[in-house]
Motif scaffolding. Sequence first.
Motif, mmCIF file in Angstrom:
data_model
loop_
_atom_site.group_PDB
_atom_site.id
_atom_site.type_symbol
_atom_site.label_atom_id
_atom_site.label_comp_id
_atom_site.label_asym_id
_atom_site.label_seq_id
_atom_site.Cartn_x
_atom_site.Cartn_y
_atom_site.Cartn_z
ATOM 1 N N PRO A 1 -1.512 6.290 15.479
ATOM 2 C CA PRO A 1 -2.360 5.800 14.396
ATOM 3 C C PRO A 1 -1.527 5.004 13.396
ATOM 4 C CG PRO A 1 -1.956 8.154 14.162
ATOM 5 C CD PRO A 1 -1.342 7.732 15.455
ATOM 6 N N THR A 2 -1.991 3.850 13.077
ATOM 7 C CA THR A 2 -1.284 3.022 12.106
ATOM 8 C C THR A 2 -2.255 2.639 11.005
ATOM 9 O OG1 THR A 2 -1.826 1.003 13.294
ATOM 10 C CG2 THR A 2 0.277 2.044 13.817
ATOM 11 N N CYS A 3 -1.734 2.560 9.838
ATOM 12 C CA CYS A 3 -2.523 2.124 8.689
ATOM 13 C C CYS A 3 -1.718 1.016 8.012
ATOM 14 C CB CYS A 3 -2.778 3.295 7.743
ATOM 15 S SG CYS A 3 -3.789 2.839 6.331
ATOM 16 N N ARG A 4 -2.067 -0.212 8.312
ATOM 17 C CA ARG A 4 -1.296 -1.352 7.844
ATOM 18 C C ARG A 4 -1.267 -1.430 6.306
ATOM 19 N NH1 ARG A 4 0.047 -6.137 11.003
ATOM 20 N NH2 ARG A 4 -0.887 -4.889 12.592
ATOM 21 N N LYS A 5 -2.390 -1.151 5.668
ATOM 22 C CA LYS A 5 -2.417 -1.218 4.199
ATOM 23 C C LYS A 5 -1.493 -0.172 3.587
ATOM 24 C CE LYS A 5 -7.038 -3.125 3.721
ATOM 25 N NZ LYS A 5 -8.375 -2.940 3.159
ATOM 26 N N ARG A 6 -1.527 1.026 4.135
ATOM 27 C CA ARG A 6 -0.664 2.081 3.610
ATOM 28 C C ARG A 6 0.801 1.718 3.826
ATOM 29 N NH1 ARG A 6 -0.750 7.091 7.049
ATOM 30 N NH2 ARG A 6 0.636 5.747 8.198
ATOM 31 N N ASP A 7 1.120 1.197 5.026
ATOM 32 C CA ASP A 7 2.502 0.822 5.312
ATOM 33 C C ASP A 7 2.978 -0.290 4.376
ATOM 34 O OD1 ASP A 7 2.443 2.708 7.283
ATOM 35 O OD2 ASP A 7 2.389 1.280 8.959
ATOM 36 N N ASP A 8 2.112 -1.261 4.093
ATOM 37 C CA ASP A 8 2.477 -2.344 3.168
ATOM 38 C C ASP A 8 2.727 -1.805 1.767
ATOM 39 O OD1 ASP A 8 2.260 -4.164 5.216
ATOM 40 O OD2 ASP A 8 0.259 -4.868 4.643
ATOM 41 N N LEU A 9 1.886 -0.886 1.330
ATOM 42 C CA LEU A 9 2.040 -0.303 -0.004
ATOM 43 C C LEU A 9 3.349 0.479 -0.095
ATOM 44 C CD1 LEU A 9 0.882 0.305 -2.821
ATOM 45 C CD2 LEU A 9 -0.207 2.310 -1.795
ATOM 46 N N LEU A 10 3.641 1.278 0.918
ATOM 47 C CA LEU A 10 4.887 2.042 0.910
ATOM 48 C C LEU A 10 6.104 1.114 0.927
ATOM 49 C CD1 LEU A 10 3.994 4.940 3.384
ATOM 50 C CD2 LEU A 10 4.291 5.105 0.909
ATOM 51 N N ALA A 11 6.020 0.025 1.678
ATOM 52 C CA ALA A 11 7.136 -0.920 1.740
ATOM 53 C C ALA A 11 7.346 -1.592 0.389
ATOM 54 C CB ALA A 11 6.883 -1.962 2.822
ATOM 55 N N ARG A 12 6.257 -1.965 -0.315
ATOM 56 C CA ARG A 12 6.388 -2.604 -1.636
ATOM 57 C C ARG A 12 6.989 -1.654 -2.656
ATOM 58 N NH1 ARG A 12 0.665 -5.141 -2.762
ATOM 59 N NH2 ARG A 12 0.227 -3.178 -1.814
ATOM 60 N N LEU A 13 6.668 -0.360 -2.520
ATOM 61 C CA LEU A 13 7.202 0.622 -3.463
ATOM 62 C C LEU A 13 8.610 1.067 -3.094
ATOM 63 C CD1 LEU A 13 4.026 2.820 -3.978
ATOM 64 C CD2 LEU A 13 4.972 1.136 -5.559
ATOM 65 N N GLY A 14 9.096 0.599 -1.957
ATOM 66 C CA GLY A 14 10.451 0.955 -1.540
ATOM 67 C C GLY A 14 10.552 2.336 -0.925
ATOM 68 N N LEU A 15 9.425 2.882 -0.523
ATOM 69 C CA LEU A 15 9.420 4.210 0.089
ATOM 70 C C LEU A 15 9.525 4.082 1.611
ATOM 71 C CD1 LEU A 15 6.591 5.768 -2.083
ATOM 72 C CD2 LEU A 15 9.039 6.180 -2.281
ATOM 73 N N PRO A 16 10.062 5.104 2.247
ATOM 74 C CA PRO A 16 10.187 5.020 3.712
ATOM 75 C C PRO A 16 8.815 5.136 4.386
ATOM 76 C CG PRO A 16 10.896 7.169 2.940
ATOM 77 C CD PRO A 16 10.619 6.340 1.710
ATOM 78 N N LEU A 17 8.698 4.476 5.503
ATOM 79 C CA LEU A 17 7.462 4.566 6.282
ATOM 80 C C LEU A 17 7.415 5.917 6.993
ATOM 81 C CD1 LEU A 17 7.367 1.007 7.884
ATOM 82 C CD2 LEU A 17 6.064 1.839 5.938
ATOM 83 N N PRO A 18 6.221 6.453 7.175
ATOM 84 C CA PRO A 18 6.131 7.756 7.859
ATOM 85 C C PRO A 18 6.607 7.640 9.307
ATOM 86 C CG PRO A 18 3.947 6.812 7.555
ATOM 87 C CD PRO A 18 4.906 5.932 6.824
ATOM 88 N N GLU A 19 7.223 8.709 9.762
ATOM 89 C CA GLU A 19 7.714 8.727 11.137
ATOM 90 C C GLU A 19 6.523 8.854 12.091
ATOM 91 O OE1 GLU A 19 10.220 11.746 13.945
ATOM 92 O OE2 GLU A 19 10.762 11.606 11.835
ATOM 93 N N ARG A 20 6.540 8.044 13.099
ATOM 94 C CA ARG A 20 5.469 8.103 14.104
ATOM 95 C C ARG A 20 6.023 8.794 15.334
ATOM 96 N NH1 ARG A 20 4.369 3.672 11.276
ATOM 97 N NH2 ARG A 20 2.237 3.371 10.593
#
Length: 159
Positions: free
Chosen positions: A59-78
Amino acid sequence: MAAVNAPAAAELLSRPVTDEDESKRRLAYLLSRSLAAEGIGDELIDALNEVLDRPPLAPTCRKRDDLLARLGLPLPERRLGRPVPLSAGDAARIADLFRRTTRQLLQVVPHRVSVYPTEELRFLLALRDERPAAAEALSYLRRYALAILAVLDLMGDDE
């Protein structure tokens, strides 16, 4: 339909069961069992496993991943990797096997169940007639495999 009076019914019920009648019953029972054994081979089991053992899409959530990347947070492990796509040839081979199995099950099921599974067989026939797009092949084959397993579960085990 002919009506049977009480004396005629009593006479019919008092007749002994012959060895020939018993042999016919036993033969019909064994034939129904052997038909079921012929319809469920290793090829079908392997195809069911091949379809159902493929890992689902992660499962991927592109909006969530973009938000986490902008905030400098790590992406969740898949944990789930992207499955190896089912080739068009494999999908066609498995779908053809499932269609042949459906034909066999329609002949065998009435001899193996006490109550005819109308809904399950109707769903199996609908899947047999469906022709999905190439992108939908894996999900179609998964639904088809689960429908076949449902009918096999209703038929029970030979032992």
